[in-house]
Design a protein around this motif. Sequence first.
Motif, PDB file in Angstrom:
ATOM      1  N   PHE A 121       0.820  -1.209   0.000  1.00 49.44           N
ATOM      2  CA  PHE A 121       0.000   0.000   0.000  1.00 49.44           C
ATOM      3  C   PHE A 121       0.853   1.258   0.000  1.00 49.44           C
ATOM      4  CE2 PHE A 121      -3.018  -3.130   1.638  1.00 49.44           C
ATOM      5  CZ  PHE A 121      -4.062  -2.895   0.774  1.00 49.44           C
ATOM      6  N   ARG A 141      -2.136   0.675  -8.605  1.00 49.74           N
ATOM      7  CA  ARG A 141      -3.269   1.540  -8.941  1.00 49.74           C
ATOM      8  C   ARG A 141      -3.242   2.738  -8.002  1.00 49.74           C
ATOM      9  NH1 ARG A 141      -8.024  -1.211  -7.302  1.00 49.74           N
ATOM     10  NH2 ARG A 141      -6.676  -2.593  -6.132  1.00 49.74           N
ATOM     11  N   LEU A 143      -4.460   4.870  -4.965  1.00 51.16           N
ATOM     12  CA  LEU A 143      -4.982   4.412  -3.685  1.00 51.16           C
ATOM     13  C   LEU A 143      -5.943   5.434  -3.090  1.00 51.16           C
ATOM     14  CD1 LEU A 143      -4.764   2.239  -1.492  1.00 51.16           C
ATOM     15  CD2 LEU A 143      -2.927   3.539  -0.496  1.00 51.16           C
ATOM     16  N   MET A 144      -5.465   6.656  -2.957  1.00 52.15           N
ATOM     17  CA  MET A 144      -6.285   7.654  -2.277  1.00 52.15           C
ATOM     18  C   MET A 144      -6.870   8.680  -3.233  1.00 52.15           C
ATOM     19  SD  MET A 144      -4.097   8.417   1.070  1.00 52.15           S
ATOM     20  CE  MET A 144      -3.436   7.124   2.058  1.00 52.15           C
TER      21      MET A 144
ATOM     22  N   GLN B  25     -20.737  -3.283  -2.664  1.00 48.24           N
ATOM     23  CA  GLN B  25     -19.978  -2.062  -2.388  1.00 48.24           C
ATOM     24  C   GLN B  25     -20.338  -1.636  -0.972  1.00 48.24           C
ATOM     25  OE1 GLN B  25     -18.066  -0.663  -4.775  1.00 48.24           O
ATOM     26  NE2 GLN B  25     -18.846  -1.475  -6.698  1.00 48.24           N
ATOM     27  N   ASP B  51     -11.370  -5.486  -1.738  1.00 50.67           N
ATOM     28  CA  ASP B  51     -10.475  -4.433  -2.214  1.00 50.67           C
ATOM     29  C   ASP B  51     -10.799  -3.162  -1.447  1.00 50.67           C
ATOM     30  OD1 ASP B  51      -8.744  -2.897  -3.579  1.00 50.67           O
ATOM     31  OD2 ASP B  51     -10.019  -2.626  -5.331  1.00 50.67           O
ATOM     32  N   PRO B  52      -9.965  -2.789  -0.484  1.00 52.97           N
ATOM     33  CA  PRO B  52     -10.253  -1.564   0.258  1.00 52.97           C
ATOM     34  C   PRO B  52      -9.956  -0.333  -0.578  1.00 52.97           C
ATOM     35  CG  PRO B  52      -8.238  -2.544   1.075  1.00 52.97           C
ATOM     36  CD  PRO B  52      -8.745  -3.438   0.000  1.00 52.97           C
ATOM     37  N   ILE B  54      -9.562   3.343  -0.079  1.00 53.43           N
ATOM     38  CA  ILE B  54      -9.472   4.375   0.951  1.00 53.43           C
ATOM     39  C   ILE B  54      -9.245   5.713   0.284  1.00 53.43           C
ATOM     40  CG2 ILE B  54      -8.596   2.698   2.583  1.00 53.43           C
ATOM     41  CD1 ILE B  54      -5.888   4.040   2.320  1.00 53.43           C
ATOM     42  N   THR B 376      -7.403  -7.161   2.981  1.00 50.02           N
ATOM     43  CA  THR B 376      -7.154  -7.926   1.771  1.00 50.02           C
ATOM     44  C   THR B 376      -6.821  -9.374   2.084  1.00 50.02           C
ATOM     45  OG1 THR B 376      -4.902  -7.118   1.870  1.00 50.02           O
ATOM     46  CG2 THR B 376      -6.388  -5.993   0.383  1.00 50.02           C
TER      47      THR B 376
ATOM     48  N   LYS D 144     -29.002  -5.349  -3.456  1.00 46.30           N
ATOM     49  CA  LYS D 144     -28.243  -6.528  -3.015  1.00 46.30           C
ATOM     50  C   LYS D 144     -28.376  -6.737  -1.512  1.00 46.30           C
ATOM     51  CE  LYS D 144     -24.888  -6.345  -6.683  1.00 46.30           C
ATOM     52  NZ  LYS D 144     -23.674  -5.647  -7.076  1.00 46.30           N
ATOM     53  N   PHE D 145     -28.402  -5.646  -0.773  1.00 45.06           N
ATOM     54  CA  PHE D 145     -28.494  -5.797   0.682  1.00 45.06           C
ATOM     55  C   PHE D 145     -29.856  -6.367   1.073  1.00 45.06           C
ATOM     56  CE2 PHE D 145     -25.368  -2.306   0.231  1.00 45.06           C
ATOM     57  CZ  PHE D 145     -24.297  -2.990   0.760  1.00 45.06           C
TER      58      PHE D 145
END
Lengths: 169, 403, 179, 339
Positions: A121, A141, A143-144, B25, B51-52, B54, B376, D144-145
Amino acid sequence: MNIKDELSKISTNLVIDEKRANYKIIIDEPSKLIDVANSIKNLGFDHVVSVTGVDYPDKIEVIWHVSSYSSEELKGIDLAISMTVKKPEPLKQTDAQGNINVNRPPVTVPSLVSVWPSGIFSEREAFEMFGIIFDGHPDLRYLMLPEDFYGTWPLRKDFTYQKPKVFIE
Amino acid sequence: MSEKVYNIDDLQNINVEGEKYIILQIGPSHPGSGHMRLKVWLDGDIIVKVDPDIGFVHRTSEWLSERREWIKAVPIVERIMLPDTVHANLAYVLTVEKLLGIEPPPRAQYLRSLVAEINRITSHLYGIGIFGIFLGSSTVYMWAFGDREPFIDLMEMLTGARITTSYIIPGGVRWDLPNGFKERAETVLQYMERRLKDYEDIWVKNPVVQARTINVGTLKKEDAIRLGVVGPNLRASGVYYDTRKHHPYAAYSNLDFEVPTMKNGDSYDRLLIRVEEIKQSIKLIRQILKDIPEGKIIADQIYNQLNPVMKKNYEEKKRVMFPAFMIHMRPPAGEASAKVEAGRGEIFFYIKSTGDKYPYRFRWVTPSFRNLPYFTHVTVGHRLADLPTIYGSIDYFPPEADR
Amino acid sequence: MSEVRKPRDPLTGHVKALAKGFKYLVEPNRMTLDYPAETMKLPPNYRGFFTVDDKKCIGCSMCEMVCPPEAITMVPRIIGEGGKTIPAPEGEKEVKGPKRTKRPVVNWGKCIFCYFCVDVCPVDAFIPTQVHDLAFEKDSEYRPSYEDYLKPPEEPYKNSKKVISKADLKRGVSYEPAP
Amino acid sequence: MGIIPLILWLIQDLLYIIIFPGLVTILVVVVIIIWLERKIAAKVQMRFGPLWVSKKIGGALQSLADLLRYSFQEVIIPEKTDKWAFILAPGLMFAFATIALIFIPVGPYYSVLFPSYYTILFSLALIIITPIFAITVGWASDNKFSFIGALREGFLLISYEIPFLLSVVSMVIIFHTYDYINAVQNQLSFLPGIILNPLAALTMLIVMIRTTGRFPFDITEADSELVMGLFTEYSALFFGVGMATPYVELYNFSLIFSLLFLGGWWPFTLNVMNPVYGLILPGIIVVVKAFIVMAVLVFLRAVYPRYRLDQAVRSGWSYVLLLSILSVILSVVEVMFLR
């Protein structure tokens, strides 16, 4: 185990700050990075604390801070692995409206995720903030930041924040 | 339960395309996600991949701090780690002190440890409370947040603010112990010790909690080391590592305390270790209040720069005012790093100075960011209902990870 | 130190949990404050809204320089409709020039109450108060003029019961009527 | 039949529908039980609970205020839903839960629209229909929920229905009747059902907790993973109705529990056909008993977190089913030896 001797065996470019138990290995040749990292890992440094860049006018320094959980002697020691790469010249382009767009190309360094998975990360963060492409990273990819930030590299010193033109109060 | 996937390479190669999987999601506007998004691939009820995503509360603290005077970064780092403000403040100030070469006097060191331990208790209670609401127990949530109150009152009494204390400055601390603090602290500590027994009955040893957490979200010792997780979560996996012991700062080298570790590394151990650490912190606060030496609370280099009005204030109100040095601080060129054991784990600071009035490179890593691999790696193979359990047990705080 | 994990047997666990819940049901341990019917009287070092002592301030701009959110701006020392500079404090000579004509004004929309400005002031000119729960109706009220800024903040809920918090062995925090 | 008796008869039926077992009672019961739940939880959790709406009576009107709020909220029907099912399902859920109440007597001379000796059967049949509409809600929402919530509801419905029916069957075996009134009279002459067959009572309690979604079986509405479970897409009055239905079910179950296990209108045993002695006095006793049962069940919220779906289903098919089968065997043994 004398950590100083062991580290000097691995690399001759060793900067030592005895007072704070900080060691820094400077790597001059990108091809050596993974070998050095592997031998450091074999010493007992088993995880990456932080991966970051430092932006200079003409170069970028990439620093991996590694530390140890498993070896009792190394727990109190911070080791930094530093590698400096030259920045390519920024390309200036003028678009149809006459605005000058500065295209700042990213730099490439080898990724150390294969050595230390804990950096996955942090390397992604360094990529989006500094434009450092980690060669060999399995999942590089954003991240933030949102994807449309691509190419701006916010933590480089020449990044300028542009206020949104429409401001509604 | 299916086999857990621990290898990052395997994880990336799972083919999650196709209609076989439900993609959920979870977040960013979801009661169980916090300010983040978890993209979850579900095979029936089993989690295949998480897949987090953030960064929803990324507040550019590094960028902001690199464009401000050194002292102005103190409130910025505090606001990133709201349940843990003192530790962020302390870690930053330690780094700046290393650059400046200032050593605070012993009383200030003890006061720093005192506030840090009070803050650690509030942080752990916060974590236990959030874990409670994730498993559906509103009682533990209310209790834990209610029991933070006496400790926050202590912080307010000492520092003048409840959460964002800005208490620690380069060279020392801003206020000395007020009158009546020791007695009040002792009452609060006794209250907390009694309450921990109540927590044990209604939460820690509640059969439903045990059924939900034991053997859920197990991270083995070698994996914990490999993934570089931090703090109580690391110690729950059986790794003996505590920054207070291995990189002593403040008064910790003079204090006697234990670092509890667990064996199994599952959610239940991560819950137990927080309770254990609260007990240790109670012990530490008692010790600090007993041993605290007399003396100045600010380093001589700073004290000598105070003007007469400020010195008068220092003698009368035990309050440290800022000399102009605080604004025009220019640490000599060089780099420094510091580590601090915060409530959730280790904060790491790396600052590079060029002798300018702003930091040249301001890098910090927060514990929650380093605990991201839990999402993950550990969630894979569990049921959907275990996702909140794991999330709650690692005490993840999204604004802290985003910085 | 390591603790061997012993799951409690379910029957004892259920009974103990239910008993503890029932104990708190019949013997409540209420900790909340009935705000705003009761409000807190805060300790004297509490960091609330603050104002500046016009007589003490020397207009040195240190507070503006240290303010982390850049909430403080130095304004000309002007009061009233006509925009005149107000006369010097009693017993002092009017001094022309920047030294005595600049004054700090805080933008409350930005202030984070860190009190760096209060602490950096070389003449200790700021007057801290313990008022912390003010609400502003209009956006402009966040940015007071210097004249408005000099008025001490009004405490809301004047009719409420004032209490102080106290550490309590049974309830953690108990509230007592303020002296 | 003259015109006047016909009108009186109609008025009586209308009163049944609107006032006594009907909607007004339901409203009062739901308002009180929600208030009670929040107050009980608040007491354990060191706080006040609802307070500012009607401060003098402890915030009892808070739920009424919430209902008003739901009534005036905008109704949002998402585009991709199955519209008719989406609109009808919560209403039908509520309706069936309410209609079941008609067959649950609260006094020895309680007459319903359809006098019958099979009230236990009728009420059970209606109660069991309710969760089917819950599943419809989840399916119609296209979320979905909600979908996962509906699946969970389905799993739990199947695993807890058999124990529920068996526990009632074991009481039917003991009392030898399908009528609540006869069952109560049986208990009045001998012993309350909870002593006759404690296993059935325990099974029934667990099933009540599960079916009405109380903790620790608050699995279909687990907000930390499923947002609002079935009712994620709902708003306004539809949501209010959906939220109220479990409380109506809770009331149904508690009435059944107090009739079958707690001796109904015991200790009141005067057998006079009179509106006061035949309906109101026994009715008050039964309802008070039902409220005590409900208070116990809502108190569990303050103690427990929730189980996981697989744990709940597993315990449903193992412990609870076993318990219910044992309760049937116990009933059979008792009937063989006692009669």
